[in-house]
Design a protein around this motif. Structure first.
Motif, short mmCIF file in Angstrom:
data_model
loop_
_atom_site.label_atom_id
_atom_site.label_comp_id
_atom_site.label_asym_id
_atom_site.label_seq_id
_atom_site.Cartn_x
_atom_site.Cartn_y
_atom_site.Cartn_z
N THR A 292 0.87 -1.19 0.00
CA THR A 292 0.00 0.00 0.00
C THR A 292 0.89 1.23 0.00
OG1 THR A 292 -0.05 0.06 2.42
CG2 THR A 292 -1.81 -1.16 1.34
N ARG B 212 -7.74 -1.44 5.07
CA ARG B 212 -9.01 -0.97 4.54
C ARG B 212 -9.75 -2.13 3.86
NH1 ARG B 212 -8.90 4.98 3.95
NH2 ARG B 212 -10.08 4.91 2.02
N ASP C 188 -6.95 -0.41 0.19
CA ASP C 188 -5.62 0.21 0.17
C ASP C 188 -4.70 -0.49 -0.83
OD1 ASP C 188 -5.88 -1.94 1.91
OD2 ASP C 188 -4.74 -1.04 3.54
#
Lengths: 435, 435
Positions: free
Chosen positions: B187, B202, B245
């Motif tokens: 990410t 996420r 993400d």
């Protein structure tokens, strides 16, 4: 490693400059005279019939188990056996076929029942493809395509960190020789505000290395980079046919879909990792100063020997050339040295989120273009998006593929002191769109 | 069509408000006590064992052929038989199970060997998934997500012409109840110039309708829209688990890959198209004035009756709620009326380039959000990209999913004068990331 003189075969056509010498011995699925597809090994201009060999009791132990699995109508079960079984089979085949092999006379007496003439056989897809993933590790291709859209900043920020890939369509992977029907689809003509429907006008090929996955991993578990090579069953050539006009209109925001899913062609022979060992090298495509791979993509041995040095070429034969008796024209000469990520990095990345790989999964490397004008792996690059026509023998030109055009991918490994390794061919001819 | 009073069963639990009444009769693959997985039919709180029924000779003709195919360990062969065989099986099942059925006494004597208690059985994936394709036909989802990136121009220009879709990962499609390990991956943290590696922060769900493909098409041929419905074997619920993400960092330029491929969950019961006939409607999500679908996507009957009116909901149960004995909390109420494209349009589009569909292929509709705040089909939308926390019973809040959270998808069709049709559940609980 095995020098040429040690590997002479009593199958004469396997000696000299054969791409299928005893150093190679790729596996594939073949049939003859409409018979049942079954596993075989390319040896010179013959196919060694594994079913016949198994029935004759030519193998023992782990090699026998491997030969039995590989004699089936697809190689999935063989792939699932992993590297030791494959290596045992390879060693047994080299022993059986060696010039001074102990069972030479017995085998020679078996004649064509054991060694089928390759030109009388039909090749099939070597395995049932579970999932097909297409990567994008050819950095010069990414650069060339990026430049068409973003001249000042062709590579996206993630490129040197992420082995970019996407899921492809497994149901339309087919073997070399299968024809490719020009796809219909939506395109947005230049200057138009609404799309049109019809046959693609920008049909293209993509020169790729194909990777067959062997043993898989359980869902939720990842494959560490140091073990990734052990999950590769072999290699082939792959043509990721692409309809550029469909792709341009459909690909935002979720990537290529119908522009690719109409066809993917692979060469029929699965070249074993062991055959490619002498052609391993350090990563030539990652320049000094580029970011270090993240730890899950970093392995010292892979950095030193994880890349591959395979010469790749693309030939084009048009209908007019065929009619005039002209030979296919080479339009691309490239190499797997243009891969920014190694195959082990692709395997480690694909599984790092817990995604399960399975025997018979297929990876494409992504288009492997070089830096030179004559090393582009697609017409999109050669013609700079259709702006610069490619000149062909007989006075023809091409920006994209026309009906009747045939694309032929070839690959060969060469290194002083080692016998050459060939991949055979990946052919596909374009048929007119369905009406 | 069949009104409620005509469809009472001697299986008492199938009457009243059962989601598995005789009007439904979905098929699935079940096992009991570690036995062999096999085909069955949901009837009230029981599973009608098709193997036992076949052995007892309860079916004749085309229904017998269909029941035999459906009694296997996957429904692929049954899907391949197509609509007439499925309809014959459905009719035969309704006759056998009807309150006044002629063979009622014989069947009742067979007891639990024929009608297994559902709560004693384990459900399996109903079919081997060949290829899995995820569409993006939920227009409010496309709008909501587009707004996060392009507030003034959320929908891309192709959206109202192209049923956007992409290839998903088939190997990680699993049945309801299978746990979902939080994926690790790359990410790009806010403000950072280099990526980090670790568990997704996420993690999200996506509420989708799943579509099982029945009979396929040959490569190079397309399925006309007027025939597309005949290639659909049935429907389920589908959760397209998504790591937002990972997705944000990886998805340019080729679309979602590892952010989705770690897991996709489907509900175990395949709801037949015939069960949904009373819940067909005109396309509610295509406003007046929108462009007319291109001819290959246009069929008058499909325009009038091709959409579906299925109520969809999402419930969330956290570990803290589980510990306190609190029930799962509904966080989304939506509908398949939010599909901008019909299932027939999805099938016609997918095959228009000659891409072959095969029995057991799976489509996801894409996230089906409504226009209201409480009808968003993902946490990305509910929390506006993580900016607005969702409040839960017991004082907890969520922006994205935490370990131990369980997502439960449900669906139900309701219409005055018709028995309800339920889909069962699609459940999945989040496990911590692998270390």
């Amino acid at each position: 490693m095995t020098a040429r003189t040690e590997l002479r075969s009593w199958v004469e056509s396997a000696n000299g400059h054969s791409e299928f010498s005893l150093a190679n011995l790729p596996l594939g699925i073949f049939s003859r005279d409409g018979g049942q597809p079954r596993g075989g090994v390319a040896v010179g201009d013959c196919i060694f019939d594994l079913s016949v060999a198994c029935e004759a009791g030519l193998f023992e132990g782990q090699a026998a188990e491997a030969a039995k699995a590989a004699s089936a109508s697809s190689l999935n079960a063989f792939f699932d056996l992993g590297a030791p079984a494959r290596q045992a089979l390879r060693q047994a085949l080299q022993n059986l076929l060696a010039e001074n092999g102990e069972r030479r006379e017995q085998l020679q007496r078996m004649g064509e029942s054991l060694l089928q003439p390759m030109d009388r056989c039909r090749m099939h897809l070597p395995a049932r493809v579970g999932d097909y993933t297409d990567f994008y590790v050819g950095i010069h291709h990414a650069n060339n395509v990026g430049k068409l859209f973003r001249p000042d900043n062709p590579l996206l920020p993630n490129y040197k960190y992420v082995p970019i890939g996407y899921h492809g369509r497994a149901s339309t992977v087919d073997v070399s020789g299968a024809t490719v029907r020009r796809p219909n689809g939506q395109t947005l003509p230049a200057g138009a505000s609404e799309p049109s429907f019809g046959p693609s006008k920008r049909l293209d090929y993509e020169l790729e290395l194909g990777i067959w996955i062997g043993q898989g991993n359980a869902r939720g578990e990842s494959i560490p980079i140091g073990e990734a090579g052990g999950h590769v069953a072999g290699f082939c050539l792959l043509n990721d046919w692409s309809a550029r006009d469909l792709q341009a209109w459909e690909y935002q925001p979720l990537g290529p879909f119908l522009s690719k899913s109409f066809a993917t062609s692979v060469s029929p022979w699965v070249v074993m990792p062991e055959a490619l060992e002498p052609f391993r090298c350090a990563q030539p495509a990652r320049p000094e100063g580029d970011p270090q791979p993240l730890p899950y993509l970093y392995d010292e041995k892979d950095q030193q020997q994880g890349a591959l040095d395979i010469e790749l070429e693309v030939l084009l034969l048009t209908q007019a050339m065929r009619d005039k008796g002209l030979p296919a024209q080479r339009i691309t000469l490239s190499s797997t040295r243009n891969m920014y990520w190694t195959v082990a990095q692709m395997v480690a990345h694909h599984s790092v989120n817990g995604c399960s790989l399975q025997p018979g999964d297929l990876f494409g490397s992504g288009t492997l273009s070089g830096e030179r004008d004559d090393s582009c792996g697609s017409l999109l690059e050669i013609t700079q998006g259709g702006k610069r026509a490619l000149e062909l023998p007989g006075g023809e030109t091409r920006t994209f593929l026309e009906d009747g055009d045939e694309i032929i991918l070839k690959a060969r490994c060469r290194r002083e002191g080692y016998p050459p390794i060939g991949f055979g061919e990946c052919r596909g001819r374009i048929l007119p769109a369905a009406s």
